[in-house]
Design an enzyme around this catalytic site. Structure first.
Site, PDB file in Angstrom:
ATOM      1  CB  CYS A   1      -6.443  -5.656  -3.303  1.00 42.05           C
ATOM      2  SG  CYS A   1      -7.881  -6.608  -3.830  1.00 42.05           S
TER       3      CYS A   1
ATOM      4  CB  CYS B   1      -8.405  -7.501  -0.953  1.00 45.57           C
ATOM      5  SG  CYS B   1      -7.732  -8.446  -2.307  1.00 45.57           S
TER       6      CYS B   1
END
Length: 115
Positions: free
Chosen positions: A46, A43
């Protein structure tokens, strides 16, 4: 080992890697306010939030900071109703007091912890 590598290892050590085996003892029963970062290695947002979370953990020992990999800990992610990542959760006395999805700045994350 370069100094920056050494510093990074110290930072990572201040973040608890949370899983279903240590969740109750370490997180749910924590006397400190808890910041949980639900993330995945693939991600992009993230990966932007992760170093901020590490920095907050290093600079704020009054908080317990944990990271939960949603790919490895699907049960925990489901129990927190994590639908998108990154999701940041603040807990006090075992209860969720704030939950927010999406990348956040350091200031926004600290504000979540202080409110």
């Amino acid at each position: 080992m370069l100094a920056s590598d050494k510093e990074r290892k110290v930072m990572i050590m201040s973040v608890l890697i949370v899983n279903k085996n240590n969740f109750i003892d370490s997180v749910k029963n924590s006397e400190k306010p808890v910041l949980l970062d639900f993330y995945a290695d693939w991600c992009g947002p993230c990966r932007m939030v992760s170093p901020i979370v590490d920095e907050i953990a290093e600079e704020n020992p009054q908080y317990l900071v944990g990271k939960i990999n949603v790919d490895n800990e699907r049960e925990l992610a489901q129990s927190f109703r994590v639908l998108s990542i990154p999701t940041l959760v603040v807990m006090k006395d075992g209860n969720i007091i704030h939950q927010s999805a999406g990348a956040k700045s350091k200031g926004e994350i600290l504000a979540m912890l202080k409110n």
